[in-house]
Every structure is written in C-alpha cells, then in structure tokens.
Design a protein around this motif. Structure first.
Motif: not given
Length: 343
Positions: A144, A197, A199, A243, A247, A250, A256, A258, A301
């Motif tokens: 992430v 992921a 973010v 989050v 994540s 995901h 991914f 977001i 989200c």
C-alpha cells in the motif's frame, strides 16, 4: 458541543482503537506487516492500530514492524511498549535494503513535501527514486503506497471533487514527484506482478496538526483567515489509518487506486466562523475566493469502507476545544491553501 479530550493520551487511545470493519478485513489476511516511514505524523498511530487489530483478528503471531530513522526516542519507546517491533533504519542513506524484514504486507509512508520547492532533487529522491528500490525489495509483497490528492488538477467545488478517473495534472515539484512515486509502483505491478494499492490522501486531521488546526489557530490568535482557497476536504486520521490498512486486502497487480478524504466539500469561511462561535472570538475574513481548489471525490472510499465515525462538525468542535485547552500541537502548518505547488 461534543466532548473533547483532556489529554494527548486520550486522543492517542481513540486513534489506535480498531473498528469491527478493520478487524474483519485483517482477519482475512496473514503474515507480518512492515510499515516504512513509521516515524512520521501518521505512522506511530497506524503501527499501534495495526498491532491491536492483528491481535483482535487472531493474528497475534504476526509481527508489525515499524521502520524509520526514529529521531524521537519517545516514539520508539511508545511503539515498543505497544508490541510493535521497531527497526531503526535510514532508507535513503542505506546502500542496501536487504536487511529490512521480509513480510508479505508493506505500507509505504515515506514522503518529502516541505522544502520540495527549494530542494526538488531531494523530493524526487524520496518520492520517486526510493519507491523503485522498495518495489524491487518487496516485489512479492502486497504494497500500500501513500500518495496525495495533490496529483490532481484544481477543480470547481460544484464538481464534487476529482475522482480516481480524473487524469493527473500535478502542479509543482512535490506533486510531480508524488505522481512519479505512483508511476514507479505501477511499473512494479505491470512488469513484476507486484500487488499494489495507491491511496491518495488529503487532508488528515488528528487535532495536533492539520487544516482545522491551522484555521482554528488563526482564529484563536485573532489573525485573519484567507478564503482565497475557499473550499477544502478533511478526514479524521483514525479513519485514514484504517483505510490504509484495509487497502492491503485490495492490493493487486491491476493496481487498486483510491481517494482518501472526507465525504464533504467544506467551506473555509464556514469553518472559520464556526470556530469563532465555539471560541467566542471575532473572525476576520480576507481574500477573494478563487473558483477552484484542490478537492477530491471520496465516493469510492465511502462505498468500500463506509463513512467516517467522526463527522466534520465533531472534528471542528474537538479542534476548537483542543486549542482552547492548550493541548500539544506539532507546530507544522500544512500549507493546505498553497495554489502554486511550492511547498
């Protein structure tokens, strides 16, 4: 007014208390977690939150590693006391990353923002070059990567903010180098099959720093509040940390992505005037509102992880109480109203 906090310890306790959703998601995973850049503003609470959530999810045997230079000894001690394995390590100066702990789960939180305008090469080294080394070191892990909403163009509040479908248009060296970070992790996903992921966060609030702290500090000090940047997004840091960790479930080689921010587009003038009411201070508003701002759409989200348990109004009330009580601040302005990308 919502009940606030009597101490930093009370704030920390709320920030590191895992939700049922986080526990449920982490119970589906397995293996150790390495948090790179864990000594920053969000890192310590995220690491302790992860440790508590692992324990609650039946993963007491999985280790949470916190990697950072850890200039502040008290941060190291606090993490150790919470059951987090501290790994003092300089990610930039170290020639090799081989000695970092192996782990199937990685959170990359390292970033350089302030000073990027005066030392752009440093920003690119931290934000784009280092991620390549990390992506190679953890090529078989789920990663992430924390990014920023600054990679988007400024948009009208009427749009509801830039969604993940909006093409990046970063302004300034900081935002450009952060898009570079994303591209490097995307390359790892596409070429090596690394699960990634991304973010895009803006702006986290934990009362000791953040957009609301900047605004309420000005109101409390009797300083004018500029509304040239007339609108803003904020999000409770406890929710933001959750989050980030959720994540991990995901992350994929399909990448991914977001936006992580609050569900509302907030008016800066309204925030300032509400702060004035709560503090019983006069509020001086200056500046001519511009038609655009750095605003992100967090619909994706919210649909995946639910709405924050702490509302914007509650955050505003807590922030006013925190300042009025003279509780600790980081003294690190966010420069959220910057429009030229120079941080």
């Amino acid at each position: 007014m919502s009940k606030g906090f009597a101490s930093e310890a009370e704030l920390e306790e709320l920030l590191v208390t895992p939700s049922a959703g986080l526990i449920r998601d982490l119970s589906q995973g397995a293996g150790d977690l390495v948090i790179l850049g864990a000594g920053g503003k969000m890192g310590p609470t995220l690491a302790v939150l992860a440790r508590k959530a692992f324990d609650a999810a039946g993963r007491s045997g999985d280790t949470v590693y916190a990697v950072s230079r850890f200039a502040d000894q008290s941060v190291r001690e606090g993490l150790t006391a919470a059951g987090v394995k501290v790994v003092p390590f300089d990610l930039i100066e170290s020639e090799s990353l081989a000695s970092l702990p192996d782990a199937p789960n990685v959170v990359f939180m390292v970033g350089a923002k302030f000073g990027a305008a005066t030392s752009p090469s440093w920003a690119w080294e931290v934000n784009a070059a280092l991620p390549d080394r990390i992506a190679r070191r953890y090529r078989s892990s789920s990663i992430v990567a924390l990014s920023t909403g600054n990679i988007y163009p400024f948009v009208s509040p009427a749009t509801g903010g830039a969604s993940e479908r909006v093409a990046p248009a970063p302004i300034g060296e900081y935002a450009q180098s952060c898009l570079g970070r994303e591209r490097v992790f995307e390359f790892a996903a596409q070429e090596r099959g690394t699960s990634v992921a991304i973010v895009r966060l803006n702006y986290a609030v934990d009362l000791r720093y953040g957009v609301l702290a900047d605004i309420v500090s000005a109101v409390h000090a009797g300083e004018p509040v500029s509304i040239e940047t007339a609108n803003v997004n904020v999000i409770w840091q406890g929710y933001a940390n959750e989050v980030v960790l959720r994540s991990l479930t995901h992350a994929s080689s399909d990448i991914f992505t977001i936006n992580l921010t609050g569900p509302e587009t907030l008016s800066v003038e309204s925030i300032a005037r509400r702060m004035g009411e709560l503090l019983e201070h006069d509020v001086t508003i200056v500046g001519e509102p511009q038609p655009t701002a750095l605003l992100n759409d967090s619909s994706k989200c919210m649909s995946l992880f639910g709405y924050p348990s702490v509302s914007a109004e509650t955050l505003i009330q807590w922030q006013a109480q925190w300042i009025e009580a003279g509780l600790p601040m980081t003294a690190k302005p966010t420069k959220w109203a910057t429009r030229d990308g120079k941080f």
